[in-house]
Design an enzyme around this catalytic site. Structure first.
Site, PDB file in Angstrom:
ATOM      1  N   LYS A  21       0.827  -1.206   0.000  1.00 43.53           N
ATOM      2  CA  LYS A  21       0.000   0.000   0.000  1.00 43.53           C
ATOM      3  C   LYS A  21       0.863   1.258   0.000  1.00 43.53           C
ATOM      4  O   LYS A  21       0.599   2.210  -0.741  1.00 43.53           O
ATOM      5  CB  LYS A  21      -0.934  -0.022   1.225  1.00 43.53           C
ATOM      6  CG  LYS A  21      -1.985   1.075   1.248  1.00 43.53           C
ATOM      7  CD  LYS A  21      -3.237   0.622   1.998  1.00 43.53           C
ATOM      8  CE  LYS A  21      -3.000   0.475   3.482  1.00 43.53           C
ATOM      9  NZ  LYS A  21      -3.142   1.770   4.193  1.00 43.53           N
ATOM     10  N   SER A  22       1.917   1.256   0.813  1.00 44.88           N
ATOM     11  CA  SER A  22       2.783   2.436   0.910  1.00 44.88           C
ATOM     12  C   SER A  22       3.465   2.742  -0.417  1.00 44.88           C
ATOM     13  O   SER A  22       3.526   3.899  -0.851  1.00 44.88           O
ATOM     14  CB  SER A  22       3.849   2.212   1.994  1.00 44.88           C
ATOM     15  OG  SER A  22       3.259   2.055   3.260  1.00 44.88           O
ATOM     16  N   GLN A 168       4.895   8.961   7.418  1.00 48.77           N
ATOM     17  CA  GLN A 168       3.957   9.904   6.808  1.00 48.77           C
ATOM     18  C   GLN A 168       4.394  11.343   7.059  1.00 48.77           C
ATOM     19  O   GLN A 168       4.345  12.178   6.154  1.00 48.77           O
ATOM     20  CB  GLN A 168       2.548   9.654   7.336  1.00 48.77           C
ATOM     21  CG  GLN A 168       1.975   8.321   6.888  1.00 48.77           C
ATOM     22  CD  GLN A 168       0.580   8.069   7.423  1.00 48.77           C
ATOM     23  OE1 GLN A 168      -0.012   8.925   8.080  1.00 48.77           O
ATOM     24  NE2 GLN A 168       0.045   6.890   7.154  1.00 48.77           N
ATOM     25  N   ASP A 316       1.972  -1.485  12.109  1.00 50.02           N
ATOM     26  CA  ASP A 316       0.706  -1.972  11.548  1.00 50.02           C
ATOM     27  C   ASP A 316       0.487  -3.459  11.805  1.00 50.02           C
ATOM     28  O   ASP A 316      -0.637  -3.956  11.657  1.00 50.02           O
ATOM     29  CB  ASP A 316       0.645  -1.702  10.043  1.00 50.02           C
ATOM     30  CG  ASP A 316       0.424  -0.228   9.732  1.00 50.02           C
ATOM     31  OD1 ASP A 316      -0.134   0.486  10.580  1.00 50.02           O
ATOM     32  OD2 ASP A 316       0.829   0.209   8.638  1.00 50.02           O
ATOM     33  N   ARG A 347      -6.231   0.905  18.463  1.00 51.96           N
ATOM     34  CA  ARG A 347      -5.949  -0.523  18.310  1.00 51.96           C
ATOM     35  C   ARG A 347      -5.528  -1.196  19.608  1.00 51.96           C
ATOM     36  O   ARG A 347      -5.646  -2.420  19.728  1.00 51.96           O
ATOM     37  CB  ARG A 347      -4.909  -0.734  17.198  1.00 51.96           C
ATOM     38  CG  ARG A 347      -5.487  -0.471  15.817  1.00 51.96           C
ATOM     39  CD  ARG A 347      -4.483  -0.637  14.703  1.00 51.96           C
ATOM     40  NE  ARG A 347      -5.130  -0.409  13.394  1.00 51.96           N
ATOM     41  CZ  ARG A 347      -4.481  -0.196  12.267  1.00 51.96           C
ATOM     42  NH1 ARG A 347      -3.145  -0.170  12.260  1.00 51.96           N
ATOM     43  NH2 ARG A 347      -5.137   0.003  11.138  1.00 51.96           N
TER      44      ARG A 347
END
Length: 428
Positions: A21-22, A168, A316, A347
């Site tokens: 995804k990154s 990010q 993650d 989470r």
């Protein structure tokens, strides 16, 4: 949508992991800012990455999504156009933070928003450095969250000491640094090294980028040139199949095409520390990213301590690590992971709530969890909180638990892995 998972007697076969995804996000963004057409293969066709495509299309970039390949017809560093409407990032925190750095350098005003989750996630961590660079970026609701209003242009270089190890934040500042008008280099120093996909891809496209220790710096006004990008499989997605192969008895699973970037491989290191029977095969390099196939077999796992510099390399994957720890022998302690509280869900709280409901011995802390392994888990009703990583983690837990595990809103996995349940069922 309620997903029901039953206990598996064994898992056998192989699975090819969809694109990281990154890397997929960054390929679209830098391809749009490059000269010429960038071709991306193994692109992740998940909702988050499609949001990135949509945002750049709204800024005048022609992006052809042919499923088997993506063609990004870049217009150069200064080729973006003012969007006619607010940019919608959906559920994607990566899109929000990275595109903000690019928008800060434009000569037009823009606004971006996202879903309810995005509108509650902290954006002060990018507003601060971008403001220091001269951008006018404000939270429309005044709570340091999206929607954001960005008046771009007239940036200057800075050295930013980031209070958090966040790829990010780092990427946002480096992307903005490409537009610094004073000719100086923009640099970011982190407390520990976060994933370095932006640095690798910026260099791949021709930017003058250097990395030393936990500091990365970039020169302004790079001429980015279109590239071919083969996106490696996402290790965050691979983690669920690796965990399933380790936890379900009599299993042997080959997980193919997994990105093994050392800034992302903390999960593999934790697996080995817990006693996993795991072998890396066919190790290679694609578009600057290390890749391997990973063979896993059922293993008797043991507890471990996870803390410090390894945390940014597996943030993650902590939910699925918690599932593994719940069934491991002895105690697992997870520390320094307060960042989990500001993901798609809290989470820490969600993992404690759901694993305890399955009979796990788990206690949440301010920055992690303490988990004492038990002999078995019991299937129950699980609240996903619309968090894809929670849903996938408990799908794996359900394969190793007695009875039936029901996951509410289990279809939220489409954010990062639309075919997840199909691939999991094919191993039974």
């Amino acid at each position: 949508m309620i997903l029901q998972i039953t206990k598996a007697n064994s898992l056998r076969g192989e699975v090819k992991i969809p694109g990281d995804k990154s890397v997929s996000h960054r390929g679209i963004m830098l391809g749009a800012l490059a000269e010429g057409t960038t071709r991306i293969t193994n692109f992740l066709q998940g909702a988050d990455c499609l949001s990135t495509i949509d945002c750049f299309r709204k800024m005048g970039i022609n992006i052809e999504n042919k499923k088997e390949e993506i063609l990004v017809h870049g217009k150069g560093l200064h080729g973006l156009q003012k969007p006619d409407s607010m940019l919608d990032v959906g559920n994607s925190g990566t899109t929000t933070r990275l595109i903000s750095g690019i928008l800060a350098g434009q000569n037009f005003t823009s606004e971006l928003t996202g879903d309810a989750s995005i509108q509650s996630r902290p954006m002060g961590r990018i507003i601060t450095p971008l403001s220091q660079m001269g951008a006018s970026i404000t939270s429309i609701n005044g709570n340091n969250c999206a929607p954001l209003h960005i008046e771009g242009g007239n940036l200057h270089s800075i050295h930013y000491d980031s209070p958090v190890a966040s790829a990010q934040v780092k990427s946002c500042v480096l992307f903005a640094g490409m537009y610094a008008s004073d000719g100086g280099r923009t640099s970011v120093t982190e407390p520990s090294l976060s994933r370095n996909h932006s640095e690798l891809m910026l260099a791949h496209f021709g930017a003058d980028l250097t990395s030393e220790g936990t500091t990365a710096s970039i020169a302004p006004e790079p001429v980015l040139e279109a590239r071919e990008i083969e996106v490696p499989g996402d290790i965050s997605s691979a983690a669920y199949f690796i965990a399933a192969g380790l936890l379900v008895p009599n299993s042997e699973v080959l997980v193919k095409n997994v990105g093994t970037n050392p800034t992302r491989d903390g999960f593999l290191r934790v697996c080995l520390a817990m006693g996993a029977d795991m072998t890396l095969l066919n190790e290679r390099n694609d578009s600057g990213e290390p890749v391997a196939d990973i063979l896993v077999r059922s293993s008797h796992l043991k507890g471990t301590v996870i803390k410090g510099d390894i945390i940014p390399t597996l943030i993650d994957e902590i939910p699925i690590i918690a599932v593994m720890a719940a069934l491991a022998e002895g105690q697992t302690i997870i520390r320094d992971a307060a960042e989990l509280k500001v993901k798609e869900s809290d989470r820490i709280a969600v993992m404690v709530e759901n694993l305890a409901a399955m009979g796990a011995d788990i206690t949440g802390t301010g920055d992690g969890m303490i988990i004492n392994g038990v002999s078995h888990l019991q299937g129950t009703r699980i609240q996903s909180h619309l968090d894809h990583r929670i849903a996938m983690s408990f799908a794996v837990a359900g394969l190793a638990a007695e009875g039936i595990t029901s996951i509410e809103n289990g279809d939220c996995v489409k954010i990062s892995y639309p075919a997840f349940y199909d691939d999991l069922n094919n191993l039974k």
